[in-house]
Design an enzyme around this catalytic site. Structure first.
Site, PDB file in Angstrom:
ATOM      1  CB  THR A  27      51.753 -16.971  27.389  1.00 31.57           C
ATOM      2  OG1 THR A  27      51.635 -16.899  25.952  1.00 31.57           O
ATOM      3  CG2 THR A  27      50.454 -17.493  27.970  1.00 31.57           C
ATOM      4  CB  ALA A  57      50.093 -17.138  21.209  1.00 34.36           C
ATOM      5  CB  ILE A  83      50.155 -12.703  16.562  1.00 34.15           C
ATOM      6  CG1 ILE A  83      49.162 -13.638  15.864  1.00 34.15           C
ATOM      7  CG2 ILE A  83      51.594 -13.159  16.339  1.00 34.15           C
ATOM      8  CD1 ILE A  83      49.097 -15.040  16.462  1.00 34.15           C
ATOM      9  CE  LYS A  84      53.482 -10.565  25.309  1.00 33.85           C
ATOM     10  NZ  LYS A  84      53.564 -11.292  26.591  1.00 33.85           N
ATOM     11  CB  VAL A  85      54.651  -8.854  17.008  1.00 26.63           C
ATOM     12  CG1 VAL A  85      55.790  -8.513  16.059  1.00 26.63           C
ATOM     13  CG2 VAL A  85      53.648  -9.792  16.329  1.00 26.63           C
TER      14      VAL A  85
END
Length: 215
Positions: A27, A57, A83-85
């Site tokens: 997402t 996310a 965790i999307k960084v």
């Protein structure tokens, strides 16, 4: 090859999961806004209930401390949250800290092999090169996937290549041929993967012949 769906649409996620091929979900803020979700955490919890796989996310902070604060809270939602960084200096600092804490990361908005190498060195679990956006500016996005695959193989990095910004089935096929680990795509592209005109023609003929036999 693992297949992820790139959406925040719960109906699409459920339909793809029912096909038995869905390994995860990605997402981003744009997708969440498109679907009109008001509660990001609630949306992620619902996705985790549908798909038993990596759920990316994305954080919206651009400083290391902000990224860490957001990411740690998101990681508490479910064991499958990744965790999307963003691939920026502060993001790489956060990826290193997350890696030390055992929190998986998906380093996103990757557009060069050097960026991908830095993400792997920082300890990224996934790196997301955006092939479609490179195609949009008259570059060949799949060349980047080939370069990253060779670099990771050269040095034994375990970071997985998640091909993002997939626009059509050939992006998927090329990714499989090159040896990418994951492809994430909109639901419409997943549907296209299963379609072939000769399949439709053949099925129509089988059904027509069967009808003749039973008429």
């Amino acid at each position: 090859m693992r297949i992820f769906i790139d959406t925040a649409n719960l109906k699409e996620i459920k339909e793809a999961a029912d096909m038995g091929l869905l390994d995860g979900v990605t997402t981003n803020p744009s997708l969440v806004a498109k679907e009109g979700h008001k509660n990001f955490r609630d949306m992620l919890e619902k996705i985790c209930a549908i798909v038993d796989g990596d759920i990316s996310a994305e954080v919206v902070s651009t400083d290391c401390e902000g990224i860490l604060k957001e990411g740690r809270e998101l990681a508490k939602i479910h064991k499958n949250i990744v965790i999307k960084v963003p691939l920026i200096k502060e993001g790489l600092k956060a990826v290193k800290a997350f890696s030390d804490e055992g929190i998986k990361t998906n380093v996103t908005l990757c557009f060069s092999p050097s960026q991908a190498l830095l993400a792997a060195k920082a300890g990224a679990y996934l790196v997301s090169p955006f092939v479609g956006r490179l195609d949009d500016i008259s570059l060949n996005g799949m060349d980047l996937i080939s370069q990253i695959r060779q670099i990771y193989d050269n040095y034994g990095y375990t970071t997985q290549i998640l091909v993002a910004s997939i626009r059509h089935p050939m992006h998927f096929v090329d990714s499989c041929m090159i040896g990418a680990d994951v492809c994430t795509m909109p639901f419409k592209v997943i549907e296209q993967l299963a379609k072939h005109p000769l399949t439709d023609i053949g099925l129509d003929k089988f059904l027509a012949d069967w009808k003749k036999l039973n008429s």
